[in-house]
Design a protein around this motif. Structure first.
Motif, PDB file in Angstrom:
ATOM      1  N   HIS A  60      23.746  57.449  62.498  1.00 13.00           N
ATOM      2  CA  HIS A  60      22.711  58.471  62.718  1.00 13.00           C
ATOM      3  C   HIS A  60      23.415  59.768  63.061  1.00 13.00           C
ATOM      4  O   HIS A  60      24.289  59.772  63.932  1.00 13.00           O
ATOM      5  CB  HIS A  60      21.805  58.103  63.896  1.00 13.00           C
ATOM      6  CG  HIS A  60      20.829  57.017  63.617  1.00 13.00           C
ATOM      7  ND1 HIS A  60      19.811  56.721  64.482  1.00 13.00           N
ATOM      8  CD2 HIS A  60      20.700  56.151  62.585  1.00 13.00           C
ATOM      9  CE1 HIS A  60      19.106  55.717  63.995  1.00 13.00           C
ATOM     10  NE2 HIS A  60      19.630  55.351  62.852  1.00 13.00           N
ATOM     11  N   MET A  61      23.057  60.828  62.425  1.00  8.80           N
ATOM     12  CA  MET A  61      23.597  62.160  62.748  1.00  8.80           C
ATOM     13  C   MET A  61      25.129  62.116  62.827  1.00  8.80           C
ATOM     14  O   MET A  61      25.723  62.514  63.814  1.00  8.80           O
ATOM     15  CB  MET A  61      22.958  62.700  64.028  1.00  8.80           C
ATOM     16  CG  MET A  61      21.453  62.802  63.892  1.00  8.80           C
ATOM     17  SD  MET A  61      20.489  63.604  65.205  1.00  8.80           S
ATOM     18  CE  MET A  61      21.194  63.111  66.714  1.00  8.80           C
ATOM     19  N   HIS A  62      25.759  61.545  61.811  1.00  6.11           N
ATOM     20  CA  HIS A  62      27.214  61.508  61.618  1.00  6.11           C
ATOM     21  C   HIS A  62      27.961  60.535  62.517  1.00  6.11           C
ATOM     22  O   HIS A  62      29.181  60.517  62.519  1.00  6.11           O
ATOM     23  CB  HIS A  62      27.832  62.902  61.759  1.00  6.11           C
ATOM     24  CG  HIS A  62      27.171  63.922  60.919  1.00  6.11           C
ATOM     25  ND1 HIS A  62      27.288  63.937  59.554  1.00  6.11           N
ATOM     26  CD2 HIS A  62      26.353  64.955  61.245  1.00  6.11           C
ATOM     27  CE1 HIS A  62      26.577  64.952  59.072  1.00  6.11           C
ATOM     28  NE2 HIS A  62      25.999  65.575  60.066  1.00  6.11           N
ATOM     29  N   GLY A  63      27.296  59.731  63.334  1.00  6.16           N
ATOM     30  CA  GLY A  63      28.002  58.813  64.227  1.00  6.16           C
ATOM     31  C   GLY A  63      27.097  57.707  64.717  1.00  6.16           C
ATOM     32  O   GLY A  63      26.100  57.354  64.080  1.00  6.16           O
ATOM     33  N   MET A  64      27.453  57.182  65.887  1.00  6.59           N
ATOM     34  CA  MET A  64      26.655  56.116  66.489  1.00  6.59           C
ATOM     35  C   MET A  64      25.275  56.632  66.875  1.00  6.59           C
ATOM     36  O   MET A  64      25.106  57.816  67.156  1.00  6.59           O
ATOM     37  CB  MET A  64      27.357  55.585  67.750  1.00  6.59           C
ATOM     38  CG  MET A  64      28.596  54.777  67.448  1.00  6.59           C
ATOM     39  SD  MET A  64      29.496  54.314  68.949  1.00  6.59           S
ATOM     40  CE  MET A  64      28.262  53.393  69.825  1.00  6.59           C
ATOM     41  N   THR A  65      24.313  55.722  66.918  1.00  6.20           N
ATOM     42  CA  THR A  65      22.971  56.118  67.321  1.00  6.20           C
ATOM     43  C   THR A  65      22.969  56.584  68.773  1.00  6.20           C
ATOM     44  O   THR A  65      23.864  56.264  69.552  1.00  6.20           O
ATOM     45  CB  THR A  65      21.974  54.950  67.196  1.00  6.20           C
ATOM     46  OG1 THR A  65      22.373  53.913  68.087  1.00  6.20           O
ATOM     47  CG2 THR A  65      21.873  54.437  65.778  1.00  6.20           C
ATOM     48  N   SER A  66      21.945  57.316  69.099  1.00  7.91           N
ATOM     49  CA  SER A  66      21.713  57.745  70.481  1.00  7.91           C
ATOM     50  C   SER A  66      20.233  57.518  70.762  1.00  7.91           C
ATOM     51  O   SER A  66      19.456  57.223  69.850  1.00  7.91           O
ATOM     52  CB  SER A  66      22.061  59.226  70.639  1.00  7.91           C
ATOM     53  OG  SER A  66      21.173  60.025  69.861  1.00  7.91           O
ATOM     54  N   ALA A  67      19.844  57.675  72.007  1.00  3.86           N
ATOM     55  CA  ALA A  67      18.423  57.539  72.340  1.00  3.86           C
ATOM     56  C   ALA A  67      17.604  58.532  71.517  1.00  3.86           C
ATOM     57  O   ALA A  67      16.532  58.190  70.996  1.00  3.86           O
ATOM     58  CB  ALA A  67      18.208  57.750  73.832  1.00  3.86           C
ATOM     59  N   ARG A 121      25.612  53.142  56.315  1.00  3.25           N
ATOM     60  CA  ARG A 121      25.550  54.594  56.125  1.00  3.25           C
ATOM     61  C   ARG A 121      25.031  54.927  54.740  1.00  3.25           C
ATOM     62  O   ARG A 121      25.118  54.110  53.827  1.00  3.25           O
ATOM     63  CB  ARG A 121      26.922  55.210  56.326  1.00  3.25           C
ATOM     64  CG  ARG A 121      27.955  54.663  55.347  1.00  3.25           C
ATOM     65  CD  ARG A 121      29.309  55.268  55.475  1.00  3.25           C
ATOM     66  NE  ARG A 121      30.015  54.764  56.649  1.00  3.25           N
ATOM     67  CZ  ARG A 121      31.293  54.991  56.871  1.00  3.25           C
ATOM     68  NH1 ARG A 121      32.002  55.688  56.021  1.00  3.25           N
ATOM     69  NH2 ARG A 121      31.871  54.515  57.941  1.00  3.25           N
ATOM     70  N   ALA A 122      24.529  56.133  54.618  1.00  3.15           N
ATOM     71  CA  ALA A 122      24.098  56.627  53.313  1.00  3.15           C
ATOM     72  C   ALA A 122      25.331  57.058  52.522  1.00  3.15           C
ATOM     73  O   ALA A 122      26.363  57.402  53.104  1.00  3.15           O
ATOM     74  CB  ALA A 122      23.145  57.807  53.493  1.00  3.15           C
ATOM     75  N   ASP A 123      25.222  57.041  51.221  1.00  2.00           N
ATOM     76  CA  ASP A 123      26.323  57.461  50.354  1.00  2.00           C
ATOM     77  C   ASP A 123      26.222  58.960  50.104  1.00  2.00           C
ATOM     78  O   ASP A 123      25.970  59.410  48.996  1.00  2.00           O
ATOM     79  CB  ASP A 123      26.279  56.677  49.045  1.00  2.00           C
ATOM     80  CG  ASP A 123      27.518  56.913  48.196  1.00  2.00           C
ATOM     81  OD1 ASP A 123      28.517  57.451  48.714  1.00  2.00           O
ATOM     82  OD2 ASP A 123      27.488  56.554  47.000  1.00  2.00           O
ATOM     83  N   ILE A 124      26.399  59.698  51.175  1.00  2.00           N
ATOM     84  CA  ILE A 124      26.356  61.160  51.129  1.00  2.00           C
ATOM     85  C   ILE A 124      27.673  61.639  51.693  1.00  2.00           C
ATOM     86  O   ILE A 124      28.120  61.151  52.733  1.00  2.00           O
ATOM     87  CB  ILE A 124      25.176  61.705  51.975  1.00  2.00           C
ATOM     88  CG1 ILE A 124      23.864  61.144  51.442  1.00  2.00           C
ATOM     89  CG2 ILE A 124      25.179  63.224  51.983  1.00  2.00           C
ATOM     90  CD1 ILE A 124      22.686  61.400  52.346  1.00  2.00           C
ATOM     91  N   ARG A 125      28.290  62.591  51.034  1.00  2.00           N
ATOM     92  CA  ARG A 125      29.627  63.029  51.412  1.00  2.00           C
ATOM     93  C   ARG A 125      29.773  63.333  52.902  1.00  2.00           C
ATOM     94  O   ARG A 125      30.725  62.926  53.538  1.00  2.00           O
ATOM     95  CB  ARG A 125      30.021  64.237  50.576  1.00  2.00           C
ATOM     96  CG  ARG A 125      31.415  64.677  50.832  1.00  2.00           C
ATOM     97  CD  ARG A 125      31.787  65.833  49.956  1.00  2.00           C
ATOM     98  NE  ARG A 125      33.107  66.278  50.341  1.00  2.00           N
ATOM     99  CZ  ARG A 125      33.954  66.815  49.532  1.00  2.00           C
ATOM    100  NH1 ARG A 125      33.631  66.987  48.282  1.00  2.00           N
ATOM    101  NH2 ARG A 125      35.130  67.195  49.966  1.00  2.00           N
ATOM    102  N   ALA A 126      28.846  64.015  53.485  1.00  2.00           N
ATOM    103  CA  ALA A 126      28.966  64.436  54.889  1.00  2.00           C
ATOM    104  C   ALA A 126      28.163  63.561  55.840  1.00  2.00           C
ATOM    105  O   ALA A 126      27.831  63.987  56.936  1.00  2.00           O
ATOM    106  CB  ALA A 126      28.530  65.889  55.022  1.00  2.00           C
ATOM    107  N   SER A 127      27.863  62.316  55.436  1.00  2.00           N
ATOM    108  CA  SER A 127      27.017  61.476  56.296  1.00  2.00           C
ATOM    109  C   SER A 127      27.739  60.993  57.538  1.00  2.00           C
ATOM    110  O   SER A 127      27.115  60.621  58.515  1.00  2.00           O
ATOM    111  CB  SER A 127      26.475  60.282  55.514  1.00  2.00           C
ATOM    112  OG  SER A 127      27.506  59.366  55.219  1.00  2.00           O
ATOM    113  N   GLY A 128      29.066  60.979  57.506  1.00  2.00           N
ATOM    114  CA  GLY A 128      29.809  60.475  58.652  1.00  2.00           C
ATOM    115  C   GLY A 128      29.715  58.966  58.717  1.00  2.00           C
ATOM    116  O   GLY A 128      29.380  58.306  57.737  1.00  2.00           O
ATOM    117  N   GLY A 129      30.030  58.431  59.883  1.00  2.00           N
ATOM    118  CA  GLY A 129      29.977  56.992  60.051  1.00  2.00           C
ATOM    119  C   GLY A 129      30.088  56.629  61.520  1.00  2.00           C
ATOM    120  O   GLY A 129      30.709  57.342  62.303  1.00  2.00           O
ATOM    121  N   ALA A 130      29.495  55.517  61.885  1.00  2.88           N
ATOM    122  CA  ALA A 130      29.519  55.053  63.266  1.00  2.88           C
ATOM    123  C   ALA A 130      30.694  54.126  63.546  1.00  2.88           C
ATOM    124  O   ALA A 130      31.086  53.938  64.697  1.00  2.88           O
ATOM    125  CB  ALA A 130      28.210  54.324  63.587  1.00  2.88           C
ATOM    126  N   ALA A 131      31.291  53.537  62.517  1.00  8.22           N
ATOM    127  CA  ALA A 131      32.305  52.496  62.709  1.00  8.22           C
ATOM    128  C   ALA A 131      33.532  52.985  63.472  1.00  8.22           C
ATOM    129  O   ALA A 131      34.075  52.251  64.293  1.00  8.22           O
ATOM    130  CB  ALA A 131      32.719  51.902  61.362  1.00  8.22           C
TER     131      ALA A 131
END
Length: 177
Positions: A60-67, A121-131
């Motif tokens: 979410h939003m380029h990284g791990m989820t938040s509240a 994650r979505a396959d979008i260049r700037a989606s980032g990742g939580a891993a």
């Protein structure tokens, strides 16, 4: 060997990947005791028993989820789903503890306790990742991260998981053994 796969999932995609990873671990080592469960059910007594701890969550939003990001996911579902079924599912998942909070209760790993991290994650260049954030937190808790953090692709924020990704997740899980 005892493997524990812990996940956070809002729409069910990360749960499906976690289950595929668990299946891969079980296939690679049939005598292993493998548990696959949401973060809300993975208390210290469960994770403390693991020889291998695999943790995954959605991006979410380029990284791990938040509240905030979980509340936003529920709000988005509310707008798109007039009868409320998907919103209720997302709300139930979004109200549970996210991985960020779950890490606060994670016991320290010990010598030889292996770990791995994945995300969806979505396959979008700037989606980032939580891993990568998950792997960093595992390392900070003194777990031996044994694999490069892995991302599995969903077609849209709500899914479905891209064709072939569950098979790839199963192979990744088997390779962790």
């Amino acid at each position: 060997m005892r493997a524990v796969i812990v996940y956070e999932s809002i729409y069910g995609n990360t749960r499906e990947v976690a289950e595929a990873v668990a299946d891969g671990v079980q296939t690679a080592q049939p005598e292993a005791v493998v548990r696959c469960l949401p973060a809300a059910e993975a208390g210290p007594e469960v994770t403390r028993s693991a020889d291998l701890l695999v943790v995954g969550g959605p991006t979410h939003m380029h990284g791990m989820t938040s509240a905030l990001s979980r509340r936003m996911a529920v709000a988005a579902e509310k707008k798109k789903d007039p009868d409320g079924a998907a919103e209720r599912t997302a709300a139930a998942a979004g109200n549970g503890p996210g991985l960020r909070g779950w890490f606060h209760s994670l016991p320290e790993g010990g010598p030889g306790v292996r770990a791995a991290a994945f995300d969806t994650r979505a396959d979008i260049r700037a989606s980032g990742g939580a891993a990568h954030g998950i792997a960093r937190r595992l390392s900070h808790h003194h777990y031996d991260v044994v694999a490069r953090p892995e991302g599995f692709v969903v077609e849209d924020a709500e899914g479905p998981i891209r064709t072939g990704e569950l098979e790839r997740a199963k192979a990744w899980g088997a390779a962790l053994i």
